[in-house]
Design a protein around this motif. Structure first.
Motif, PDB file in Angstrom:
ATOM      1  N   LYS A 197      60.719  72.570  61.616  1.00 56.76           N
ATOM      2  CA  LYS A 197      59.749  73.402  62.307  1.00 56.76           C
ATOM      3  C   LYS A 197      58.857  74.097  61.278  1.00 56.76           C
ATOM      4  N   PRO A 198      57.638  74.468  61.686  1.00 57.39           N
ATOM      5  CA  PRO A 198      56.757  75.150  60.735  1.00 57.39           C
ATOM      6  C   PRO A 198      57.388  76.392  60.103  1.00 57.39           C
ATOM      7  N   VAL A 199      58.207  77.114  60.880  1.00 56.51           N
ATOM      8  CA  VAL A 199      58.817  78.337  60.336  1.00 56.51           C
ATOM      9  C   VAL A 199      59.828  78.024  59.247  1.00 56.51           C
ATOM     10  N   ASN A 200      60.342  76.774  59.222  1.00 55.98           N
ATOM     11  CA  ASN A 200      61.293  76.394  58.179  1.00 55.98           C
ATOM     12  C   ASN A 200      60.599  76.088  56.853  1.00 55.98           C
ATOM     13  N   ILE A 201      59.297  75.837  56.902  1.00 53.93           N
ATOM     14  CA  ILE A 201      58.555  75.469  55.695  1.00 53.93           C
ATOM     15  C   ILE A 201      58.107  76.712  54.932  1.00 53.93           C
ATOM     16  N   GLY A 202      57.772  77.760  55.649  1.00 55.34           N
ATOM     17  CA  GLY A 202      57.330  78.977  54.978  1.00 55.34           C
ATOM     18  C   GLY A 202      56.806  80.002  55.963  1.00 55.34           C
ATOM     19  N   GLU A 203      56.542  81.206  55.463  1.00 54.92           N
ATOM     20  CA  GLU A 203      55.953  82.260  56.275  1.00 54.92           C
ATOM     21  C   GLU A 203      54.528  81.875  56.671  1.00 54.92           C
ATOM     22  N   VAL A 204      54.069  82.421  57.806  1.00 60.15           N
ATOM     23  CA  VAL A 204      52.741  82.089  58.321  1.00 60.15           C
ATOM     24  C   VAL A 204      51.663  82.393  57.288  1.00 60.15           C
ATOM     25  N   GLU A 205      51.734  83.559  56.654  1.00 64.46           N
ATOM     26  CA  GLU A 205      50.713  83.938  55.676  1.00 64.46           C
ATOM     27  C   GLU A 205      50.672  82.955  54.505  1.00 64.46           C
ATOM     28  N   TYR A 206      51.851  82.522  54.040  1.00 67.26           N
ATOM     29  CA  TYR A 206      51.908  81.576  52.929  1.00 67.26           C
ATOM     30  C   TYR A 206      51.333  80.219  53.335  1.00 67.26           C
ATOM     31  N   LEU A 207      51.680  79.748  54.542  1.00 66.24           N
ATOM     32  CA  LEU A 207      51.179  78.453  55.017  1.00 66.24           C
ATOM     33  C   LEU A 207      49.662  78.497  55.206  1.00 66.24           C
ATOM     34  N   GLN A 208      49.157  79.616  55.699  1.00 63.26           N
ATOM     35  CA  GLN A 208      47.707  79.734  55.861  1.00 63.26           C
ATOM     36  C   GLN A 208      47.008  79.761  54.505  1.00 63.26           C
ATOM     37  N   TRP A 209      47.645  80.372  53.509  1.00 63.45           N
ATOM     38  CA  TRP A 209      47.076  80.355  52.152  1.00 63.45           C
ATOM     39  C   TRP A 209      47.024  78.923  51.609  1.00 63.45           C
ATOM     40  N   LEU A 210      48.104  78.148  51.857  1.00 64.62           N
ATOM     41  CA  LEU A 210      48.119  76.741  51.436  1.00 64.62           C
ATOM     42  C   LEU A 210      46.995  75.958  52.106  1.00 64.62           C
ATOM     43  N   ILE A 211      46.825  76.206  53.399  1.00 60.85           N
ATOM     44  CA  ILE A 211      45.775  75.497  54.148  1.00 60.85           C
ATOM     45  C   ILE A 211      44.401  75.867  53.610  1.00 60.85           C
ATOM     46  N   ASP A 212      44.169  77.146  53.346  1.00 61.76           N
ATOM     47  CA  ASP A 212      42.870  77.577  52.820  1.00 61.76           C
ATOM     48  C   ASP A 212      42.584  76.936  51.464  1.00 61.76           C
ATOM     49  N   ARG A 213      43.609  76.848  50.618  1.00 60.57           N
ATOM     50  CA  ARG A 213      43.432  76.223  49.298  1.00 60.57           C
ATOM     51  C   ARG A 213      43.106  74.741  49.434  1.00 60.57           C
ATOM     52  N   GLU A 214      43.805  74.063  50.348  1.00 58.42           N
ATOM     53  CA  GLU A 214      43.545  72.641  50.585  1.00 58.42           C
ATOM     54  C   GLU A 214      42.154  72.430  51.191  1.00 58.42           C
ATOM     55  N   ARG A 215      41.782  73.330  52.103  1.00 62.06           N
ATOM     56  CA  ARG A 215      40.486  73.209  52.795  1.00 62.06           C
ATOM     57  C   ARG A 215      39.324  73.310  51.817  1.00 62.06           C
ATOM     58  N   ALA A 216      39.479  74.125  50.781  1.00 66.47           N
ATOM     59  CA  ALA A 216      38.401  74.318  49.801  1.00 66.47           C
ATOM     60  C   ALA A 216      38.106  73.055  49.008  1.00 66.47           C
ATOM     61  N   ASN A 217      39.061  72.123  48.957  1.00 61.07           N
ATOM     62  CA  ASN A 217      38.881  70.893  48.172  1.00 61.07           C
ATOM     63  C   ASN A 217      38.867  69.635  49.037  1.00 61.07           C
ATOM     64  N   GLN A 218      38.756  69.827  50.343  1.00 60.59           N
ATOM     65  CA  GLN A 218      38.791  68.683  51.250  1.00 60.59           C
ATOM     66  C   GLN A 218      37.403  68.438  51.835  1.00 60.59           C
ATOM     67  N   PHE A 219      36.925  67.192  51.732  1.00 62.34           N
ATOM     68  CA  PHE A 219      35.580  66.870  52.195  1.00 62.34           C
ATOM     69  C   PHE A 219      35.567  65.762  53.258  1.00 62.34           C
ATOM     70  N   VAL A 220      36.756  65.328  53.711  1.00 61.66           N
ATOM     71  CA  VAL A 220      36.851  64.353  54.791  1.00 61.66           C
ATOM     72  C   VAL A 220      36.838  65.114  56.121  1.00 61.66           C
TER      73      VAL A 220
END
Length: 504
Positions: free
Chosen positions: A229-252
Motif C-alpha cells: 500500500k502507498p502508506v507502506n512506502i513512505g509518509e505522504v509528505e515524503y512521497l509528494q516530495w519524491l513526485i515533485d522531484r521526478e516531475r521536475a525532470n519528466q517531459f513525457v
C-alpha cells in the motif's frame, strides 16, 4: 457493495430511494442529504419551470420530491449509485446505456476536463482520480524509469566511442581490430520508488472499485500488481516530495499526468478517505453531450470556412471565403442615444448544427437543434421546446436567407432533435407559429413554415460521437425520408451530401 440505479430527473419519494439503496431510514436520509449538499439531488417544489424536466413530473405525487439532476456514478456513505440518462425509460437496469454514457463522459473529460466547468476537473474528485489513473495504465502501462549501463563484451548495442577511448586495438594490415568492445545495456529500475508507488496506487484503486461493484460498468479491469500500500512506502509528505522531484525532470506528457494524478490522490488520503464524502464521476450537464453528439452525427459545418464547404461559392461571397458559416450570421447593432457613439459588438445567434443534404434530387439547407428533452407521448405535449427555442430556430433560417437563396438551395429543413432509447428515428410532431413564422420567413416557398421534432436513437447518436463518424445513411434516410405530420406524401429517397470534412 450493491449498486443502486436512479433515473435522471425522475421524481422519487424517500421510500423509493430507501428501497433502491436497501438501507434504513436514517441512512437513507443521510445519503440524500449528502447528495443534496453537492447538487446531485435537487428538491422538487412542484412549480419548476424548466422545459426539459416538466414531462418527468407527470403523475408524480407529493411524496415524490427528490430528483437526481445528474448522469454518472456516485459513491456516497459506502453506497454505489448509478444515475442513468432520462431518455432511458425501460424497467430493466440499463447497464449497456450507462457504459456508453460513461464512455462519452470519459471522451469529453480527457485531459482532466468534465462537461461542466463548475464541477471541476479530473483532479478535483477522488473517484475521478482513481478512474483516470486506471485509464492511463490501460493505455500506457506502468510508470517506469530505465538505467543505461556500459559493460565490456556484453549483449546490446556496441558503444564504439567508448570502445575506442578505453581499449587498445590490434593492428592487422593497417586496420585496427578491437578484441574487446563496450556495449550499452538498458534495464528497468525495478526498485524505483515512483514505480513502486504507481503499482501500489493502481492496485488500491482497482480493489476499491471492485469492492464498490463499479468495475464492470466503468470497463476497468482488475489490476493486482502488488500487495503493498502507498502508506507502506513512505509518509505522504515524503512521497509528494519524491513526485515533485521526478516531475521536475519528466517531459513525457502521459508520465506527467500520472505524477500529477498520484500527487492529488495522495493529498486526498487515497482509498481510505473519510467515509462520509461523496465521490463522483459524471455531470449535471449531460445535455452538452447530446449537443456534441448531434454535431458529429450530422456532420456540422458551422465552423468550416466558406471555401471548404461542399458547394461552389456564389460571386457575391468570394470576398468572404475565409469566414465560417457561423460568421455569416449578422450581429445585432446597438447605438447609444443622443449621438454618443457606437455601443460596440454584441453576441449573435449560434445554431447547434448546420449541414447540407440532397432529398429526391433537391438540395436542402438543414438546421438542427439538439434538445435534451423527453416530451410526453400522449395528450397535451409537455417537455417540448418552449417558445424561446421556437423563435430562435425561426431566426436561424431568417439569418441564412440570403446565403440559401444565392447558392441555389431548393429548400430549408428546420428540426428539433430529442434523444430516445428506441432503435429507429420517429417523428413526434411539428410546431408552426401562425402570423409570425410566415412573416419572418418571407414569401419564398424555400423556407420552412414549421419546425419538426424528431426522436433520434441516442445509442446511434452517441456511437457517432465516439467513432467520429456521421450518422449511418439508413438512419439518416429514415429521419429525413418520412413525411411531415398531417401529410400523405410518400417517403423520398435521400443521399447525404457530404461526409465529415477535414478542417483546413
Amino acid at each position: 457493495m450493491r449498486v443502486a440505479y436512479f433515473r435522471e430527473l425522475r421524481p422519487y419519494s424517500e421510500d423509493e430511494v430507501r428501497a433502491e439503496l436497501a438501507a434504513g431510514i436514517d441512512e437513507t436520509r443521510a445519503v440524500i442529504n449528502a447528495l443534496m449538499g453537492c447538487g446531485i439531488v435537487r428538491y422538487r417544489t412542484g412549480d419548476e419551470r424548466d422545459e426539459e424536466g416538466l414531462s418527468e413530473a407527470d403523475g408524480a405525487c407529493a411524496a415524490q420530491r427528490y430528483r437526481f439532476r445528474y448522469v454518472g456514478v456516485v459513491i456516497a456513505r459506502g453506497h454505489a449509485i448509478v444515475c442513468y440518462p432520462k431518455y432511458v425509460k425501460s424497467t430493466t437496469r440499463p447497464e449497456g446505456q450507462m457504459k456508453q454514457a460513461l464512455k462519452v463522459i470519459r471522451n469529453l473529460g480527457k485531459k482532466g476536463k468534465l462537461l461542466d466547468p463548475q464541477e471541476g476537473g479530473m483532479h478535483s474528485d477522488r473517484l475521478a482520480l482513481m478512474i483516470r489513473l486506471l485509464w492511463l495504465y490501460e493505455e500506457y502501462g506502468i510508470y517506469s524509469n530505465f538505467e543505461e549501463t556500459r559493460v565490456p563484451n556484453g549483449p546490446g548495442i556496441i558503444d564504439w566511442q567508448r570502445s575506442i577511448d578505453m581499449e587498445i586495438p590490434v593492428i592487422s594490415d593497417g586496420v585496427p581490430i578491437y578484441l574487446d568492445l563496450w556495449t550499452r545495456k538498458i534495464r528497468r529500475d525495478e526498485y524505483d520508488l515512483i514505480m513502486r508507488l504507481h503499482r501500489a496506487v493502481l492496485s488500491e484503486c482497482s480493489r476499491f472499485l471492485e469492492k464498490s461493484g463499479l468495475s464492470s460498468l466503468l470497463s476497468v479491469g482488475v489490476v493486482e500488481l502488488t500487495d503493498e500500500k502507498p502508506v507502506n512506502i513512505g509518509e505522504v509528505e515524503y512521497l509528494q516530495w519524491l513526485i515533485d522531484r521526478e516531475r521536475a525532470n519528466q517531459f513525457v506528457t502521459w508520465k506527467q499526468d500520472v505524477l500529477d494524478l498520484m500527487r492529488a490522490y495522495l493529498s486526498e488520503l487515497g482509498a481510505d478517505a473519510e467515509h462520509g464524502r461523496v465521490l463522483r464521476l459524471g455531470t449535471t450537464s449531460y445535455y452538452h453531450a447530446w449537443e456534441v453528439a448531434c454535431k458529429v452525427a450530422f456532420g456540422d459545418l458551422l465552423d468550416y470556412r466558406l471555401r471548404e464547404l461542399p458547394l461552389e461559392l456564389a460571386d457575391g461571397w468570394l470576398d468572404c471565403e475565409c469566414e465560417t458559416l457561423l460568421q455569416v450570421i449578422p450581429r445585432p447593432v446597438w447605438t447609444r442615444a443622443q449621438g454618443m457613439g457606437d455601443a460596440g459588438d454584441v453576441d449573435t445567434l449560434i445554431p447547434d448544427t448546420i449541414t447540407f443534404a440532397e432529398v429526391g434530387g433537391k438540395r436542402l439547407f438543414c438546421i438542427y437543434d439538439a434538445k435534451y428533452y423527453v416530451p410526453n407521448e400522449h395528450g397535451k405535449i409537455k417537455g417540448q421546446p418552449g417558445v424561446e427555442s421556437i423563435t430562435k430556430q425561426l431566426l436561424y433560417q431568417s439569418a441564412y436567407q440570403r446565403f440559401v437563396e444565392e447558392h441555389g438551395f431548393d429548400g430549408v429543413t428546420n428540426t428539433f432533435l430529442v434523444p430516445t432509447e428506441e432503435s429507429v428515428p420517429r417523428l413526434l410532431g411539428s410546431v408552426s407559429f401562425p402570423g409570425v413564422m410566415s412573416a419572418a420567413t418571407g414569401a419564398s416557398e424555400k423556407f420552412s413554415d414549421h419546425i419538426d421534432m424528431w426522436a433520434l436513437p441516442a445509442r446511434e447518436g452517441f456511437d457517432c460521437y465516439l467513432r467520429g463518424q456521421v450518422l449511418d445513411p439508413a438512419v439518416y434516410e429514415s429521419l429525413l425520408g418520412q413525411p411531415d405530420v398531417g401529410q400523405d406524401a410518400s417517403s423520398p429517397t435521400i443521399d447525404c451530401a457530404h461526409e465529415l470534412l477535414p478542417m483546413g
